[in-house]
Design an enzyme around this catalytic site. Sequence first.
Site, short mmCIF file in Angstrom:
data_model
loop_
_atom_site.label_atom_id
_atom_site.label_comp_id
_atom_site.label_asym_id
_atom_site.label_seq_id
_atom_site.Cartn_x
_atom_site.Cartn_y
_atom_site.Cartn_z
N HIS A 48 105.45 68.86 32.11
CA HIS A 48 104.95 68.43 33.41
C HIS A 48 105.78 67.20 33.76
CE1 HIS A 48 101.05 70.36 31.97
NE2 HIS A 48 101.48 71.09 32.96
N ASP A 51 104.71 64.29 31.88
CA ASP A 51 104.92 64.30 30.42
C ASP A 51 106.20 63.53 30.12
OD1 ASP A 51 102.73 65.99 29.73
OD2 ASP A 51 103.91 67.78 30.22
C1 3MF Z 1 96.85 76.45 33.26
C2 3MF Z 1 98.19 76.52 32.68
C3 3MF Z 1 98.99 75.25 32.78
C4 3MF Z 1 100.44 75.52 33.11
C5 3MF Z 1 101.25 74.26 33.06
C6 3MF Z 1 102.70 74.46 33.34
C7 3MF Z 1 98.30 73.32 31.59
O1 3MF Z 1 96.14 77.60 33.11
O2 3MF Z 1 98.57 77.52 32.12
O3 3MF Z 1 98.88 74.57 31.55
O4 3MF Z 1 100.97 76.45 32.23
O5 3MF Z 1 100.74 73.41 34.01
O6 3MF Z 1 102.94 75.22 34.44
#
Ligand code: 3MF
Length: 343
Positions: A48, A51
């Site tokens: 992200h 992150d």
């Molecule tokens: C939510 C997800 C997310 C996405 C992430 C990257 C937190 O259901 O799957 O995980 O995968 O934001 O795109």
Amino acid sequence: MSNYVFSFGPWNIHEGADPFGPTVRDSIEFDRKLEQYKKLGFDGVQFHDDDAVPKMNDMSKEQIIAEASAVKKKLDQHGLKAEFVAPRLWEDPRTIDGGYTSNDPNCRKYAVERSLRCIDIAKALGTDLIVFWLAREGTYIRESKDSVVAVRRIADAINAMFDYDGKIRIAIEAKPNEPMDHTFIPTIGHAIGLGMLTKDASRVGCVIESAHAILAGLDPSDEMGYALAHKKLWTVHLNDQNGLKFDQDKTFGAVDLRRAFNQVRILEKHGYADDGHMVGLDVKAMRTQKADDAMRHLSNSRAIFLRLLEKARSFDTKLEADLIAQRNYEALEMYVINHLLGD
Ligand code: 3MF
Ligand code: MG
């Protein structure tokens, strides 16, 4: 040996909080997480935006790029590669009613600006792939947003990102619900269709998450096939899901081995890895798992993928073709089961 390269995001090593209870494991700082990747068998890091640059909302563009460049150095030191960066548009108060589809123009403006900074981070980390998990681009009540306007607004946000940078590509991670009741891009067909509303459909692809497809009542391997047929499967989020309930992010193959086998098989049959795409795992350790072994879900998911890859490669395609020609699908089904059981 396999030609597959595996990736995961730092959120996949987590503290075990759920909507009904607090964390149960200590947090592990980002640098310590990076040290684990190679040991667990992974070469790719999914991000992200925050992150990589945690306090990005309080920083200038130049500061953000400097901090992301420092993260790139760390990746290089560990021999790791950034696979994609996703703008996190679901925590800030300004994204409470959605980012690109918010009814408040100031909030929409924030969402697009944040996405441009996400591009800056991606470039500094050395990737041209942006992932859109459109978490709050949906509704709790149907009357709160006009779905025609909402879909156009997502396309407009993509156009603004394409105007900002001529190289980046956007992979849309479809999901039908959670946190919203309904989202505007629930399946991969919607994701690919959305690309056609933008100024450059060739730069819009998708991420398929197994659990998200299952939550939409679809077979993940068919979703993958649909995307592969369009040459739009740019990454995957493999995991597993036990029926229609909250998004579980279980270890890949832990619920339904045959369903997992078919995902590996479609990727292998159609040269997914040869085209340079990584195999991402979006899996979470169980909340009950003790801290000293709370990364095993990652290496397990990878190991299960590789075992199923052997099964895909040793599948008797001559027998399969014969049985299909005879329309003897009962025999084909038994062959699949026997093959998975090891006979
Ligand atoms: C939510 C997800 C997310 C996405 C992430 C990257 C937190 O259901 O799957 O995980 O995968 O934001 O795109
Ligand atoms: Mg995911």
